[in-house]
Design a protein around this motif. Structure first.
Motif, mmCIF file in Angstrom:
data_model
loop_
_atom_site.group_PDB
_atom_site.id
_atom_site.type_symbol
_atom_site.label_atom_id
_atom_site.label_comp_id
_atom_site.label_asym_id
_atom_site.label_seq_id
_atom_site.Cartn_x
_atom_site.Cartn_y
_atom_site.Cartn_z
ATOM 1 N N PRO A 1 0.790 -1.244 0.000
ATOM 2 C CA PRO A 1 0.000 0.000 0.000
ATOM 3 C C PRO A 1 0.816 1.285 0.000
ATOM 4 O O PRO A 1 0.490 2.202 -0.763
ATOM 5 C CB PRO A 1 -0.853 -0.150 1.261
ATOM 6 N N PHE B 1 -6.506 0.021 6.552
ATOM 7 C CA PHE B 1 -6.377 -0.314 5.137
ATOM 8 C C PHE B 1 -6.192 0.955 4.317
ATOM 9 O O PHE B 1 -6.681 2.026 4.650
ATOM 10 C CB PHE B 1 -7.617 -1.068 4.653
ATOM 11 N N ARG C 1 -6.441 3.157 -1.588
ATOM 12 C CA ARG C 1 -6.536 2.558 -2.912
ATOM 13 C C ARG C 1 -6.663 1.049 -2.870
ATOM 14 O O ARG C 1 -6.377 0.367 -3.857
ATOM 15 C CB ARG C 1 -5.319 2.947 -3.761
ATOM 16 N N SER C 2 -7.105 0.479 -1.748
ATOM 17 C CA SER C 2 -7.374 -0.948 -1.687
ATOM 18 C C SER C 2 -8.617 -1.252 -2.512
ATOM 19 O O SER C 2 -9.632 -0.568 -2.415
ATOM 20 C CB SER C 2 -7.592 -1.385 -0.232
ATOM 21 N N GLY D 1 -10.812 -0.374 0.821
ATOM 22 C CA GLY D 1 -10.347 0.999 0.895
ATOM 23 C C GLY D 1 -11.078 1.827 1.932
ATOM 24 O O GLY D 1 -12.302 1.763 2.037
ATOM 25 N N GLY E 1 -2.575 -3.063 7.051
ATOM 26 C CA GLY E 1 -3.762 -3.822 7.417
ATOM 27 C C GLY E 1 -3.504 -4.809 8.536
ATOM 28 O O GLY E 1 -2.464 -5.471 8.568
ATOM 29 N N PRO F 1 -7.075 -7.836 1.042
ATOM 30 C CA PRO F 1 -7.427 -6.418 1.258
ATOM 31 C C PRO F 1 -6.370 -5.433 0.778
ATOM 32 O O PRO F 1 -6.627 -4.228 0.756
ATOM 33 C CB PRO F 1 -7.570 -6.333 2.795
ATOM 34 N N LEU F 2 -5.198 -5.929 0.417
ATOM 35 C CA LEU F 2 -4.115 -5.039 -0.012
ATOM 36 C C LEU F 2 -4.031 -4.903 -1.524
ATOM 37 O O LEU F 2 -3.240 -4.099 -2.026
ATOM 38 C CB LEU F 2 -2.776 -5.548 0.519
ATOM 39 N N PRO G 1 -4.369 -3.466 -4.868
ATOM 40 C CA PRO G 1 -4.696 -2.064 -5.155
ATOM 41 C C PRO G 1 -5.663 -1.913 -6.314
ATOM 42 O O PRO G 1 -5.662 -2.692 -7.268
ATOM 43 C CB PRO G 1 -3.332 -1.465 -5.520
#
Length: 819
Positions: A387, A522, A525-526, A530, A550, A659-660, A662
């Motif tokens: 991220p 988080f 831009r996830s 996000g 995260g 969740p990471l 992008p």
């Protein structure tokens, strides 16, 4: 077993249980030499008292080689017969080692140029902790009986130099046919080999090095034996196989291609039309960076000093060395910038640079940590696309194009072995100098991360540290001696040249230092998780979201550390990531409403660190966490891991990374540059030595005028701008932009308030002084919010109305107020 893994016809006389030592002898048409060799081996092995076996591999012999073995009727001497015609030494060794049962495996040629008694020296190396021992003719202590023809010796020497330069580091004699291996590791390495010829020695030793299995080179007594089957065409085949070893495997090429796809997807909004698209979250940085590439190309094309320009910030100018102009790329890419424009150059630099950085981390992880490609890909993807790196991908190529950092780390690790210290140190010095011209702050953060890792690894393996410290210190001294002459003049210009400054104070605004919450939240831009509001509140701006790993990844990293704690590298990586995260919290840390000193207080204000935004130290966590993930995935995919454990572990990795992932960076259509600039109309209003003054002046919050100047081919100078420079009037404190003079401040206020300020004679007099100081030829107002207010303000300041020309309002200062 063939290289492709299919079954092949072979004859094995006995299979039994494991033995202490297996001796593997590849043989093809060795009827004359094999008999005495077997006699000598059996004699020595019987006297040793160990349990043993000899595996002779008949690689398509046309004589009685096989019958010599079967005639002995000794169950400890076994024959493996390869189907078909001879395919080469490598193929034979692969079959023989696969058939071996020894806890140790000795590989020796059929001519027995090295006596069996020499194995005792190799045994000692394995007892000392090495995974393999190479009988060497090239290290001090080696002795010779009969020697080869001088031409063969020269060819061998040249081959070894080529091997050391291209494939295997630190081993001087890879081709001596007398090597002892840990049995299980030998079977793994030979099973993974693909070469059928001599180069299998190189391939297997490279496998050991990549797996981190130590290899010793032991001097032996060697005598040339007549009857060599090596012919000139064999040398050509060896070179071919060596070249194939240097060619990346298809899976490695696929990994690089996937990194490029990920990078293009991230920049999809700008990549396919860079001249007409703008990255929304880059704020004004895209304008600034395109200007840096444009002005560098202009300086190079006109043979001007690439470290300085007065196109911005006139009359003081801009110290480009103090502004991260990335001369290491902007200078060599001058032809591309002149041909296609700075927008295209910047887009390619950031897109290809990000992919190259991921590929460089992939190479380092595969070489130093894990052999599995999936594990290395996972770790490298996090190291390059974490991220905070995605945040900087909006606007900061110096924090995206980091492909030199993994190369520098690898070269520094080479110094620790003590082999070729001067050569590796020289290369390290050149690499550091080049990275200096790509970005000094990333180099500083990388050095900090390497120092943290070195300290943690030394604590975990003090024995290794003691052996490494002397060659490392010597190498760093040589590297410094190589690097300094290359950077001393640019450094002097940066810190003592025109428009230099002492440091930039970033203050204590939210995001200057990370909070614990920023480390666990988080990123904006996830793709799936996000949290724009949270990320904005915990960072300086969208380009400085320097943490946001995260909480699932943090928990997973903690679990990996606990489960793989026995591995020193895992402990050192965990300490590195934790220490970097703590340092990123800044000099004061808020805990339960109480402010306490943070670890950064030890570095705060020190030279070099004084201009670092503390939250950026968390960037060091990205490769450390990536390598922890790679170690975990590598362990989970090893042979022998139970299916349930493997799938549960891989699922945990996937859930932490999901969740990471992008989302593509936001972009928008770029405002058209007024025809006044693109058609060259400005030339009628700006004479030699004069400037064009945009209304209001360019500044860090509104730097579109830099784009106009670039579109005009950098044909005019202008005051104001977006760069780092001194505050002025004897104050060398660094600031963003130029300290505002009266007129610049007045116009800025009018733009932001939408109110025409009071213009009295004193104001007009001050404006006249400012315009004279700037050597202004004309003022230009382009379409923008509150344009009417700005036009009325300028009318009053200069005492006449502007004129509408090619999409802008122009005040020609060469005319008298009543002209």
């Amino acid at each position: 077993m063939t290289a492709e893994g299919s079954l092949e016809e072979e004859t094995v006389q006995d299979t039994g249980n494991a033995v202490g030592l297996s001796v593997v002898v590849p043989a093809r048409d060795e009827e004359r030499r094999l008999g005495p060799t077997l006699e000598a081996l059996v004699r020595h092995l019987t006297a040793s008292g160990d349990d043993w076996e000899i595996v002779v591999v008949d690689d398509g012999s046309t004589d009685a080689t096989g019958e010599l073995v079967t005639a002995r009727r000794d169950p400890r001497v076994r024959l493996v017969t390869a189907a078909g015609t001879g395919r080469g030494k490598g193929h034979a060794l692969r079959l023989g080692v696969a058939a071996s049962r020894g806890r140790r495996v000795l590989v020796t040629d059929a001519d027995l140029a090295t006596a069996p008694a020499e194995v005792e020296h190799l045994e000692k190396a394995l007892a000392d902790g090495h995974a393999a021992a190479v009988g060497s003719r090239a290290v001090p202590g080696a002795t010779f009986g009969d020697r080869q023809h001088r031409v063969r010796e020269l060819l061998g020497t040249a081959g070894n130099l080529l091997i050391r330069a291209t494939a295997v580091r630190g081993i001087r004699d890879t081709q001596c046919g007398f090597k002892l291996f840990d049995g299980d590791k030998a079977r793994a390495a030979f099973a993974a080999s693909r070469v059928d010829g001599w180069a299998i020695d190189v391939e297997v030793l490279r496998y050991f090095q990549r797996a981190g299995w130590p290899v010793a080179e032991v001097p032996v007594h060697w005598s040339h034996r007549p009857g060599s089957k090596v012919r000139p065409p064999d040398y050509l085949r060896f070179l071919r196989d060596l070249a194939r070893l240097r060619t990346p495997a298809r899976a490695d090429l696929l990994a690089a291609a996937l990194f490029l796809v990920l990078s293009v997807a991230l920049y999809a909004g700008r990549f396919f039309d860079p001249a007409h698209r703008y990255l929304t979250d880059s704020l004004q940085d895209q304008n600034q960076w395109e200007w840096f590439f444009a002005v560098t190309a202009d300086n190079v094309a006109h043979l001007r000093n690439p470290l300085f320009t007065d196109l911005q910030g006139f009359p003081g100018g801009v110290n480009l060395m103090a502004n991260t102009a990335m001369l290491g790329l902007s200078v060599p890419l001058t032809p591309l910038t002149l041909l296609a424009g700075p927008a295209v150059t910047l887009s390619l630099v950031m897109t290809l640079g990000l992919a190259a950085t991921a590929a460089a981390w992939y190479r380092l992880i595969r070489k130093r940590l894990v052999d599995g490609r999936a594990a290395a890909f996972t770790g490298a993807a996090l190291a390059a696309f974490a991220p905070p790196l995605v945040s900087h991908a909006n606007a900061h190529p110096n924090f995206v194009v980091l492909f030199m950092i993994p190369l520098i780390v690898d070269r520094a690790l080479r110094l620790c072995t003590g082999d070729r210290v001067v050569r590796d140190a020289t290369v390290l010095g050149l690499m550091a100098a080049y990275q200096f011209f790509l970005g000094e702050e990333p180099l500083l953060l990388a050095a900090l991360g390497m120092l943290l890792f070195a300290a943690a690894h030394a604590a975990a393996r003090p024995d290794v540290a003691r052996r490494a410290v002397r060659p490392l210190m010597r190498g760093l001294a040589v590297a410094t001696a190589v690097c300094l002459p290359l950077v001393v003049y640019p450094l002097a210009w940066q810190f003592s040249g025109p428009q230099s400054y002492d440091g930039i104070e970033h203050g204590t605004a939210p995001g200057t230092a990370n909070s614990v919450r920023a480390l666990l939240a988080f990123a904006e831009r996830s793709l799936l998780a996000g949290e724009a509001g949270t990320a904005d509140a915990l960072s300086l701006n969208p380009t400085e979201q320097n943490a946001f790993y995260g909480w699932p990844l943090v928990l997973l990293a903690l679990a990996i550390t606990v489960l793989l704690w026995r591995r020193p590298a895992v402990r050192a990586l965990a300490v590195t990531a934790s220490a970097a995260a703590l340092l990123s919290l800044g000099p004061r840390v808020e805990l339960a409403g109480v402010s306490v000193p943070g670890p950064w207080a030890l570095l705060d204000g020190l030279p070099l660190f004084e201009s670092v935004i503390e939250s950026r130290v968390a960037l060091v966590c990205a490769p450390a966490l990536g390598m922890l993930l790679a170690a975990a995935v590598g362990r989970l995919t090893e042979h022998g891991v139970r299916g349930a454990v493997r799938y549960a572990g891989l699922a945990a990795v996937g859930l932490a990374l999901l969740p990471l992932v992008p989302a593509p960076l936001r972009s928008e259509p770029r405002a058209e540059v007024p025809a006044f600039f693109t058609d060259g109309t400005w030339r009628s209003y700006v004479r030699a030595g004069e400037t064009l003054v945009p209304v209001p002046l360019a500044e860090p919050e509104a730097a579109e005028a830099l784009h106009w100047q670039t579109a005009a081919g950098l044909g005019f100078r202008m005051p104001g701008g977006y760069f780092n420079g001194p505050y002025g009037d004897g104050d060398r404190t660094g600031v963003y932009g130029v300290p505002l003079r009266f007129t610049a401040s007045l116009l800025r206020d009018a733009r932001y308030t939408g109110v025409v300020p009071v213009i009295d004679p004193a104001a007009r007099e001050a404006a006249a002084r400012d315009l004279a100081y700037w050597r202004a030829g004309a003022l230009v107002l382009a379409p923008q919010p509150h344009a009417d207010v700005l036009r009325e303000t300028v009318d009053k300041l200069v005492g006449r109305h502007g004129r509408r020309v090619d999409g802008v309002w122009v005040w020609d200062l060469h005319k008298s107020p009543h002209g």
